[in-house]
Design a protein around this motif. Structure first.
Motif, PDB file in Angstrom:
ATOM      1  N   SER A   1      -3.462   2.135  -6.464  1.00  0.00           N
ATOM      2  CA  SER A   1      -2.577   1.085  -5.930  1.00  0.00           C
ATOM      3  C   SER A   1      -2.902   0.758  -4.478  1.00  0.00           C
ATOM      4  O   SER A   1      -2.851  -0.407  -4.058  1.00  0.00           O
ATOM      5  N   VAL A   2      -3.265   1.776  -3.702  1.00  0.00           N
ATOM      6  CA  VAL A   2      -3.641   1.555  -2.300  1.00  0.00           C
ATOM      7  C   VAL A   2      -4.983   0.824  -2.232  1.00  0.00           C
ATOM      8  O   VAL A   2      -5.166  -0.112  -1.445  1.00  0.00           O
TER       9      VAL A   2
ATOM     10  N   GLY B   1       0.021   8.188  -2.164  1.00  0.00           N
ATOM     11  CA  GLY B   1      -1.167   7.342  -2.262  1.00  0.00           C
ATOM     12  C   GLY B   1      -2.415   7.857  -1.586  1.00  0.00           C
ATOM     13  O   GLY B   1      -3.382   7.104  -1.416  1.00  0.00           O
TER      14      GLY B   1
ATOM     15  N   PHE C   1      -8.009   7.273  -1.503  1.00  0.00           N
ATOM     16  CA  PHE C   1      -6.788   6.515  -1.718  1.00  0.00           C
ATOM     17  C   PHE C   1      -6.522   6.347  -3.211  1.00  0.00           C
ATOM     18  O   PHE C   1      -7.452   6.270  -4.025  1.00  0.00           O
ATOM     19  N   ALA C   2      -5.250   6.278  -3.558  1.00  0.00           N
ATOM     20  CA  ALA C   2      -4.845   6.052  -4.944  1.00  0.00           C
ATOM     21  C   ALA C   2      -5.192   4.621  -5.365  1.00  0.00           C
ATOM     22  O   ALA C   2      -5.390   3.745  -4.508  1.00  0.00           O
TER      23      ALA C   2
ATOM     24  N   CYS D   1       0.818  -1.222   0.000  1.00  0.00           N
ATOM     25  CA  CYS D   1       0.000   0.000   0.000  1.00  0.00           C
ATOM     26  C   CYS D   1       0.845   1.262   0.000  1.00  0.00           C
ATOM     27  O   CYS D   1       0.517   2.254  -0.646  1.00  0.00           O
TER      28      CYS D   1
END
Length: 379
Positions: free
Chosen positions: A322-323, A308, A319-320, A118
């Motif tokens: 990827s997170v 993120g 949250f981004a 994360c």
């Protein structure tokens, strides 16, 4: 208002390594400067007593008559408000959160592996929970007090500010980076030094364009990565005494000591860190000529997003991608983000999931923990 004949009082929330180091640093600060007494509040009153003993012993050796008073951080909000109202602090420093920065090395687990995927920004609810609770208590019990936050202030302070809480600035990231640049350049450069730096700059950024920015007077310097290389080569926990000294200097300035020019994270609830001038109960931005506030904020917002997380104008957390993908299997109700007003709920959900994942041990985790001198979480 603090009465003129009474010495200003500081409350330190937390009993971990940073809180302990800050109290020891304050114990070495002349009594004519800074707070007259320091109350240390922690969930474990025994640990609070230990921190105060160490600070009192250091103060005695340094001939500094500053008082250090231990107390318990009440779990009941009403009792916490009563305690803060009785102390009547001028400043409250929050050094406690629900996430230990040393967990990854000391007790690796399935939870720390999730955080590896994360990134640090995913811990925002855990970083903000204590500061949010203390800030709300201060609003009712000690509205004259200023809140200073040491827990991921680059992102937590904007959240606190947008929720209407009285956070004046953060400490740790920007102040440490400024001290590192001062060390590299020497004392002659100290007066005109201005640093624009984010939590992300504690480590070398992936791209040179994302490096911290440094000015001497109004002249921007190059080679900042080389100036910060010695700091980045030191383990984070070993940097605590230096960080604590920078925190003590800032607290001293806020309580009427010598003016301090440094960089602080999250001043006025802004994202990231900025050059600032700290005087009695005031933190003012000190941007170099030619750098607008909009450009400085945009630079820090970009770096916060790269970590993120994004906090919108309403105080809601996003949250981004990827997170989100890393959190989804474990926290589907939280992975998309959460309303700022739901931060305590988000922290509780994340803590519950972390506890489950911490109990999932594999052989690699156990070997790592023993090698780091820690204890692996039991199954």
């Amino acid at each position: 208002m603090i009465r003129r004949h009474e010495p200003p009082t500081l409350v330190v929330i937390g009993t971990g390594s940073l809180a302990r180091a800050v109290c020891v640093a304050l114990a070495r600060t002349p009594a004519a400067q800074g707070p007259g007494q320091v109350h240390v509040l922690g969930r474990d009153s025994g640990r609070a007593s230990s921190v105060c003993y160490l600070a009192r012993a250091e103060a005695a050796l340094c001939r500094v008559p500053r008082r250090f008073v231990p107390g318990e951080l009440d779990s009941d909000d009403g009792l916490l408000r009563e305690r803060l109202a009785a102390i009547r602090p001028g400043t409250v420093l929050v050094c406690a959160s629900w996430h230990s920065p040393w967990e990854r090395d000391r007790t690796p687990s399935a939870w720390t592996r999730v955080l590896d995927r994360c990134g640090f920004a995913a811990t925002l609810p855990l970083q903000a929970a204590v500061a949010l609770r203390v800030g709300r208590a201060l609003q009712q019990a000690a509205p004259q007090a200023q809140l200073v936050n040491a827990c991921y202030p680059d992102a937590v302070n904007p959240l606190l500010h947008r929720l209407g809480l009285p956070v004046v600035c953060g400490v740790g990231n920007g102040t440490l980076i400024t001290a590192s640049v001062e060390t590299a350049l020497g004392p002659a450069a100290r007066r005109g030094l201005r640093v624009l730096a984010h939590h992300r700059h504690l480590h070398r950024p992936d791209h040179p364009d994302d490096e911290a920015r440094v000015w001497l007077g109004n002249h921007e310097l190059g080679g900042v990565g080389q100036l910060l290389a010695p700091q980045r080569g030191v383990p984070r926990e070993a940097l605590n005494p230096v960080t604590a000294h920078t925190v003590a200097r800032l607290l001293t300035a806020l309580h009427g000591g010598p003016e301090l020019r440094t960089a602080v994270p999250g001043p006025q609830g802004l994202p990231g860190g900025y050059p600032a001038r700290v005087t009695r109960r005031r933190v003012e931005l000190d941007l170099p000529y030619g750098l607008s506030l909009a450009d400085a904020v945009g630079y820090n917002e970009r770096l916060t997003s790269a970590e993120g997380v994004r906090i919108d104008r309403a105080g809601d957390v996003h949250f981004a991608p990827s997170v989100r993908e890393a959190l989804r299997p474990h926290l589907p109700q939280l992975c998309e983000g959460f309303r700022g007003s739901d931060t305590q709920w988000a922290a509780a959900r994340m803590w519950q999931s972390a506890q489950v994942l911490r109990r999932r041990e594999d052989p690699a985790d156990a070997v790592h923990a023993r090698g780091a001198g820690g204890r692996a979480t039991g199954a």
